[in-house]
Write a protein that holds these residues in place. Structure first.
Motif, PDB file in Angstrom:
ATOM      1  N   GLY A 234       0.531  -1.629   0.492  1.00 18.16           N
ATOM      2  CA  GLY A 234       0.315  -0.340   0.382  1.00 18.16           C
ATOM      3  C   GLY A 234       0.200   1.656  -0.527  1.00 18.16           C
ATOM      4  N   ASP A 235       1.840   1.388   0.251  1.00 21.90           N
ATOM      5  CA  ASP A 235       3.278   2.377   0.525  1.00 21.90           C
ATOM      6  C   ASP A 235       3.357   2.822  -0.765  1.00 21.90           C
ATOM      7  N   THR A 236       3.077   2.678  -2.122  1.00 24.58           N
ATOM      8  CA  THR A 236       3.384   2.625  -2.687  1.00 24.58           C
ATOM      9  C   THR A 236       2.793   3.265  -4.503  1.00 24.58           C
ATOM     10  N   GLU A 237       1.468   2.454  -3.082  1.00 23.68           N
ATOM     11  CA  GLU A 237      -0.732   3.618  -4.022  1.00 23.68           C
ATOM     12  C   GLU A 237      -0.318   4.749  -4.463  1.00 23.68           C
ATOM     13  N   GLY A 238      -0.503   4.749  -5.724  1.00 19.42           N
ATOM     14  CA  GLY A 238      -0.964   6.193  -5.868  1.00 19.42           C
ATOM     15  C   GLY A 238       0.846   6.893  -6.839  1.00 19.42           C
ATOM     16  N   LEU A 239       1.776   6.690  -6.517  1.00 22.98           N
ATOM     17  CA  LEU A 239       3.065   7.144  -7.257  1.00 22.98           C
ATOM     18  C   LEU A 239       3.337   7.193  -8.379  1.00 22.98           C
ATOM     19  N   VAL A 240       2.465   6.637  -8.823  1.00 19.24           N
ATOM     20  CA  VAL A 240       2.513   6.871 -10.617  1.00 19.24           C
ATOM     21  C   VAL A 240       2.112   7.846 -10.889  1.00 19.24           C
ATOM     22  N   ASN A 241       0.838   8.234 -10.487  1.00 19.08           N
ATOM     23  CA  ASN A 241       0.267   9.928 -10.785  1.00 19.08           C
ATOM     24  C   ASN A 241       1.067  10.724 -11.042  1.00 19.08           C
ATOM     25  N   PHE A 242       2.137  11.028 -10.220  1.00 18.76           N
ATOM     26  CA  PHE A 242       2.510  12.308  -9.499  1.00 18.76           C
ATOM     27  C   PHE A 242       3.044  12.799 -11.315  1.00 18.76           C
ATOM     28  N   PRO A 243       4.289  12.026 -12.366  1.00 22.46           N
ATOM     29  CA  PRO A 243       4.241  12.245 -13.413  1.00 22.46           C
ATOM     30  C   PRO A 243       3.481  12.890 -13.836  1.00 22.46           C
ATOM     31  N   LEU A 244       2.352  12.810 -13.641  1.00 29.11           N
ATOM     32  CA  LEU A 244       1.363  13.249 -14.749  1.00 29.11           C
ATOM     33  C   LEU A 244       1.017  14.797 -15.331  1.00 29.11           C
ATOM     34  N   LYS A 250       2.493  11.885 -21.165  1.00 27.59           N
ATOM     35  CA  LYS A 250       0.838  11.705 -21.831  1.00 27.59           C
ATOM     36  C   LYS A 250       0.605  10.453 -21.110  1.00 27.59           C
ATOM     37  N   LEU A 251       2.245  10.009 -20.867  1.00 27.63           N
ATOM     38  CA  LEU A 251       2.231   8.670 -20.137  1.00 27.63           C
ATOM     39  C   LEU A 251       3.222   8.444 -18.797  1.00 27.63           C
ATOM     40  N   ALA A 252       2.275   7.774 -17.457  1.00 25.90           N
ATOM     41  CA  ALA A 252       3.693   7.422 -16.742  1.00 25.90           C
ATOM     42  C   ALA A 252       3.599   6.109 -16.509  1.00 25.90           C
ATOM     43  N   ALA A 253       4.766   5.694 -16.163  1.00 25.78           N
ATOM     44  CA  ALA A 253       4.714   4.561 -15.380  1.00 25.78           C
ATOM     45  C   ALA A 253       5.660   3.818 -14.074  1.00 25.78           C
ATOM     46  N   GLU A 261       7.956 -11.249  -9.731  1.00 21.80           N
ATOM     47  CA  GLU A 261       7.876 -10.143 -10.257  1.00 21.80           C
ATOM     48  C   GLU A 261       8.243  -8.665 -10.460  1.00 21.80           C
ATOM     49  N   ARG A 262       8.160  -8.400 -12.012  1.00 27.52           N
ATOM     50  CA  ARG A 262       8.836  -6.820 -10.954  1.00 27.52           C
ATOM     51  C   ARG A 262       7.020  -6.672 -11.645  1.00 27.52           C
ATOM     52  N   LYS A 263       6.490  -5.434 -11.138  1.00 25.07           N
ATOM     53  CA  LYS A 263       4.984  -5.255 -11.516  1.00 25.07           C
ATOM     54  C   LYS A 263       5.238  -4.085 -11.934  1.00 25.07           C
ATOM     55  N   TRP A 264       4.494  -3.753 -13.295  1.00 22.22           N
ATOM     56  CA  TRP A 264       4.495  -2.581 -13.322  1.00 22.22           C
ATOM     57  C   TRP A 264       2.911  -1.726 -13.400  1.00 22.22           C
ATOM     58  N   SER A 265       2.826  -0.227 -12.832  1.00 21.10           N
ATOM     59  CA  SER A 265       1.419   0.295 -13.539  1.00 21.10           C
ATOM     60  C   SER A 265       1.875   1.365 -14.418  1.00 21.10           C
ATOM     61  N   PHE A 266       0.583   1.647 -14.866  1.00 20.21           N
ATOM     62  CA  PHE A 266       0.651   2.403 -16.088  1.00 20.21           C
ATOM     63  C   PHE A 266      -0.319   4.137 -16.345  1.00 20.21           C
ATOM     64  N   ARG A 267      -0.737   4.432 -16.161  1.00 24.81           N
ATOM     65  CA  ARG A 267      -1.495   5.888 -16.079  1.00 24.81           C
ATOM     66  C   ARG A 267      -0.739   6.908 -17.425  1.00 24.81           C
ATOM     67  N   SER A 268      -2.112   7.186 -17.955  1.00 28.48           N
ATOM     68  CA  SER A 268      -2.118   8.211 -19.049  1.00 28.48           C
ATOM     69  C   SER A 268      -2.932   9.242 -19.557  1.00 28.48           C
ATOM     70  N   LYS A 269      -3.237  10.334 -20.240  1.00 28.30           N
ATOM     71  CA  LYS A 269      -3.650  11.267 -20.258  1.00 28.30           C
ATOM     72  C   LYS A 269      -4.573  11.239 -21.567  1.00 28.30           C
ATOM     73  N   ASP A 270      -5.284  11.795 -21.676  1.00 27.81           N
ATOM     74  CA  ASP A 270      -6.180  12.057 -23.365  1.00 27.81           C
ATOM     75  C   ASP A 270      -6.246  10.680 -24.117  1.00 27.81           C
ATOM     76  N   ASP A 271      -5.853  10.468 -24.766  1.00 28.18           N
ATOM     77  CA  ASP A 271      -6.174   9.296 -25.862  1.00 28.18           C
ATOM     78  C   ASP A 271      -5.360   7.798 -25.993  1.00 28.18           C
ATOM     79  N   PHE A 272      -4.156   7.757 -24.884  1.00 28.87           N
ATOM     80  CA  PHE A 272      -3.553   7.384 -24.532  1.00 28.87           C
ATOM     81  C   PHE A 272      -3.644   5.780 -24.108  1.00 28.87           C
ATOM     82  N   ASP A 273      -4.142   4.443 -24.963  1.00 31.11           N
ATOM     83  CA  ASP A 273      -4.888   3.175 -24.271  1.00 31.11           C
ATOM     84  C   ASP A 273      -3.485   2.649 -23.485  1.00 31.11           C
TER      85      ASP A 273
END
Length: 318
Positions: A234-244, A250-253, A261-273
């Motif tokens: 839970g300590d890394t929750e929301g961390l990926v949002n800050f670079p946006l 447009k894309l934060a990873a 394993e290596r765990k990935w999270s992705f957040r984007s703006k606008d039209d990137f899927d």
């Protein structure tokens, strides 16, 4: 039985406990199971102390599952999102009901239900489920507090596109039950220890990289950092949002070197899927602008794969 995805967030736990309270009021015997542990800042939800952790209570969960008539699967739509619980769920002979809002559900695994990507959260769907059953009168403070938690978490405190007029009407009705909405917000977002703040400062200084040619930011966190700062679930929750928040990104990873394993999270703006990106390259998926994935490669190898994927998607990131 009600179960959710591994490492549950506020929407997974809130929808599960909200449904738990409701079904108990109808007279049912209900067990809630998390496939793994969860963040301590979710423990304030009434009923959280009765949730079984499959990783710790495997035999107790299996015994309960063997006596289960209805299995509700909340906030995930494919069994591998439950980690070690996956095979038990596949083998279970009970009726399986899906309530979820992510893309591309594994429909053959469920007998009933829906994965509605137009909904803000699974909590909104549980709320709709209660009203559709004609049981709006059973809404109370305990159910409402759990559902409100997932609602504000998955709508980004009502700022994401999925915040429809229906979401605000739902929030109003939950507030009418007497919940303390400012307290719930604080319990979710102002409930961490000092080490997390220092960890975040370290990450932004040493682990954050920008690729302006792709309008992308990457945070890659080695296992050493997790151990050094004693980072817990839970300590890394929301961390990926800050670079946006950086102009033009447009894309934060975010990728974290976990044990298995290596765990990935992705957040984007606008039209990137993000959903398609995660499914194509990192065996993941989720929402259009928010998704996750995983890799068995080393941290360095999976970061190299990510950089190659950026080049392949350059035209979509402009």
């Amino acid at each position: 039985m009600i179960t959710m995805h591994q490492k549950p967030d506020a929407d997974a736990m809130g929808s599960s406990l909200g449904l738990w309270h409701y079904l108990k009021k109808l007279g049912h015997s209900v067990t809630v199971v998390s496939p793994t542990n969860w963040a301590p800042w979710l423990n304030w939800m009434l009923g959280g102390g009765e949730v079984l952790n499959y990783d710790k209570d495997r035999e107790k969960v299996r015994a309960a599952l063997s006596e289960t008539d209805l299995l509700f699967c909340l906030d995930f739509n494919i069994f591998h999102r439950t980690k070690n619980f996956e095979q038990d769920l596949y083998r279970a002979t009970c009726v399986k009901v899906l309530i979820d809002h992510h893309r591309e559900p594994d429909e053959p695994s469920f007998d009933f239900g829906v994965s509605d990507t137009g909904k803000s959260s699974t909590c909104e769907m549980v709320y709709d489920f209660i009203l559709a059953a004609g049981d709006g009168k059973l809404l109370d403070k305990d159910i409402s507090a759990c559902l409100y938690a997932g609602l504000i978490a998955d709508t980004g405190s009502f700022r994401f596109d999925a915040t429809t007029p229906a979401v605000h009407l739902m929030a109003a009705r939950l507030m009418e039950q007497g919940i303390r909405h400012t307290e719930i917000h604080s319990l979710l977002f102002d409930n961490f220890l000092e080490n997390r703040l220092r960890f975040m400062g370290h990450v932004f200084t040493h682990r954050l990289e920008f690729f302006y040619e792709y309008n992308t930011a990457l945070i890659a966190i080695p296992k050493y950092d997790i151990l050094k700062f004693e980072i817990k679930t839970g300590d890394t929750e929301g961390l990926v949002n800050f670079p946006l928040s950086v102009q033009g990104i447009k894309l934060a990873a975010l990728v974290i070197d976990r044990e298995e394993e290596r765990k990935w999270s992705f957040r984007s703006k606008d039209d990137f899927d993000c959903n398609t990106f995660a499914r194509t390259y990192f065996n993941g998926g989720g929402h259009f602008n928010a998704s996750g994935g995983g890799s068995k490669d080393s941290l360095g190898e999976t970061v190299t794969k990510f950089k190659a994927a950026l080049k392949e998607n350059e035209h979509l990131l402009q």
